[in-house]
Design a protein around this motif. Structure first.
Motif, mmCIF file in Angstrom:
data_model
loop_
_atom_site.group_PDB
_atom_site.id
_atom_site.type_symbol
_atom_site.label_atom_id
_atom_site.label_comp_id
_atom_site.label_asym_id
_atom_site.label_seq_id
_atom_site.Cartn_x
_atom_site.Cartn_y
_atom_site.Cartn_z
ATOM 1 N N ILE A 243 4.944 -14.592 5.799
ATOM 2 C CA ILE A 243 4.210 -13.478 6.167
ATOM 3 C C ILE A 243 5.203 -11.909 6.654
ATOM 4 O O ILE A 243 5.965 -12.347 7.475
ATOM 5 N N LEU A 244 4.094 -11.045 6.255
ATOM 6 C CA LEU A 244 4.793 -10.190 6.124
ATOM 7 C C LEU A 244 3.966 -8.714 7.921
ATOM 8 O O LEU A 244 2.880 -8.477 7.896
ATOM 9 N N ASN A 245 4.994 -8.100 8.443
ATOM 10 C CA ASN A 245 4.506 -6.947 9.653
ATOM 11 C C ASN A 245 3.993 -7.403 10.438
ATOM 12 O O ASN A 245 2.622 -6.513 10.706
ATOM 13 N N VAL A 246 4.352 -8.347 10.691
ATOM 14 C CA VAL A 246 4.208 -9.113 12.043
ATOM 15 C C VAL A 246 4.762 -7.867 13.228
ATOM 16 O O VAL A 246 6.432 -8.730 13.900
ATOM 17 N N ILE A 252 1.310 -16.042 15.572
ATOM 18 C CA ILE A 252 0.370 -16.271 14.270
ATOM 19 C C ILE A 252 0.687 -17.420 13.890
ATOM 20 O O ILE A 252 1.889 -17.887 13.348
ATOM 21 N N ASN A 253 -0.395 -18.001 14.082
ATOM 22 C CA ASN A 253 -0.202 -19.345 12.899
ATOM 23 C C ASN A 253 -1.281 -19.428 11.817
ATOM 24 O O ASN A 253 -2.450 -18.986 11.506
ATOM 25 N N ASP A 283 0.766 -10.330 3.791
ATOM 26 C CA ASP A 283 0.993 -8.797 5.057
ATOM 27 C C ASP A 283 -0.206 -8.656 6.016
ATOM 28 O O ASP A 283 -1.626 -8.214 5.729
ATOM 29 N N TYR A 284 0.666 -8.596 7.294
ATOM 30 C CA TYR A 284 -0.635 -8.799 8.393
ATOM 31 C C TYR A 284 -1.900 -6.921 8.352
ATOM 32 O O TYR A 284 -2.726 -6.793 9.295
ATOM 33 N N ARG A 285 -0.900 -5.976 7.770
ATOM 34 C CA ARG A 285 -1.641 -4.965 7.944
ATOM 35 C C ARG A 285 -2.418 -4.566 7.180
ATOM 36 O O ARG A 285 -3.580 -4.217 7.644
ATOM 37 N N ASP A 286 -2.727 -6.452 6.148
ATOM 38 C CA ASP A 286 -3.727 -5.862 5.113
ATOM 39 C C ASP A 286 -4.956 -6.258 6.162
ATOM 40 O O ASP A 286 -6.803 -5.726 6.151
#
Length: 321
Positions: A243-246, A252-253, A283-286
């Motif tokens: 998971i990226l950009n958290v 988060i789970n 990607d979290y930003r998505d």
């Protein structure tokens, strides 16, 4: 009965009366032919036009080569020869035409002398139709276009090509009038149809221009098609999800933690591919942009030996703690 007929026929052939009759019949026929051929006839002879001394930089842009009909008066003997030979007339662009705009113009009045030399002094020319030929021309240009393979190839079960099919050369020059080559964006090969392929491909194919472009020429008439064909197999890995950009203040789970990936590659390279060659990212930003409640994972393959790969799952659920 058949023997009787055969005997009578042989006797007839040996008969002097029959031989004399046949001789006179042949002589009469020859005299008739000679008499007919000695008479004067008026006939129209169609001539195919052949281009001569056309400047190399120019091309005639007519859809078809024109014909000229010459009406002549002469003895039958002279006409007889024209029924056994191709009737071609060489139109000399240097001597017999003049340029008007983007057209070469040929006049029958000036071309009659050339026909007289061609037909001979014993032939009288009555008329030449058409009396004028208008031959539009364009300036030759050149354009480089890609070659597109037209193929129907089916590999045997378990066989494939890793690097695909190679075309040499992959592009050719199209030569012709500029207004015509501007409409050509690619050139197709002849159809390559292969079934149950287990061995390497190495063959030559001809090239095809559109039907409307018969006046165009290509710098290459044939191209070479090659492909390395190998035994292929399928493998699988359970690839962990990253998971990226958290943001640091968010935890988060997500589920699942792994996604099964199947990949397709040459059998000889099977042991060269490792789990580390595959990465799955979310990607979290998505999800912030889309507002979705799940990730759409992206698969990254870092191995040139893998022909294709796919994930068994295309959705990753998550919750914010």
């Amino acid at each position: 009965m058949l023997n009787n007929i055969k005997t009578k026929l042989v006797r007839s052939l040996k008969s002097k009366k029959l031989n004399v009759f046949g001789l006179f019949f042949l002589l009469a026929f020859l005299i008739l032919v000679v008499t007919k051929l000695s008479e004067t006839y008026v006939e129209t002879i169609p001539f195919n036009i052949e281009y001569r001394n056309l400047p190399e930089k120019n091309i005639i842009t007519l859809d078809s080569i024109p014909k000229v009909n010459v009406t002549v008066s002469t003895h039958g003997f002279n006409l007889l020869s024209y029924y056994f030979y191709d009737k071609n007339f060489q139109l000399d662009f240097k001597k017999s035409t003049y340029i008007k705009g983007n057209n070469y113009v040929w006049l029958a009045d000036k071309g009659i002398y050339d026909f007289k030399k061609l037909l001979g002094k014993n032939v009288d020319i009555i008329a030449v139709k058409p009396d004028t030929l208008i031959l539009p021309f364009g300036t030759l240009s050149m354009k480089r276009v890609p070659v597109v393979l037209k193929s129907k190839i089916n590999f045997a079960s378990g066989f494939d090509t890793l690097d695909g099919i190679e075309i040499k050369p992959d592009s050719v020059n199209v030569i012709g009038a500029k207004e015509e080559i501007d409409n050509v964006d690619f050139v197709e090969t002849q159809l390559l149809s292969l079934e149950n392929i287990k061995m390497n491909i190495n063959t030559n194919l001809g090239l095809e221009l559109p039907n409307s472009s018969k006046r165009l020429k290509l710098s290459e008439e044939n191209i070479n098609i090659t492909a390395s064909v190998e035994k292929f197999t399928e493998g699988t890995f359970d690839v962990p999800i990253t998971i990226l950009n958290v943001p640091n203040n968010i935890e988060i789970n997500y589920f699942p933690k792994y996604i099964k990936v199947s990949y397709y590659l040459s059998l000889r390279d099977y042991r060269e591919v490792n789990l580390s060659d595959f990465i799955i990212e979310c990607d979290y930003r998505d999800v912030l942009k889309s507002g979705k409640s799940y990730f759409n994972p992206k698969l990254i393959v870092n191995s040139g030996q893998v022909k294709s790969a796919r994930m068994k799952q295309n959705k990753v659920e998550y919750i914010i703690k």
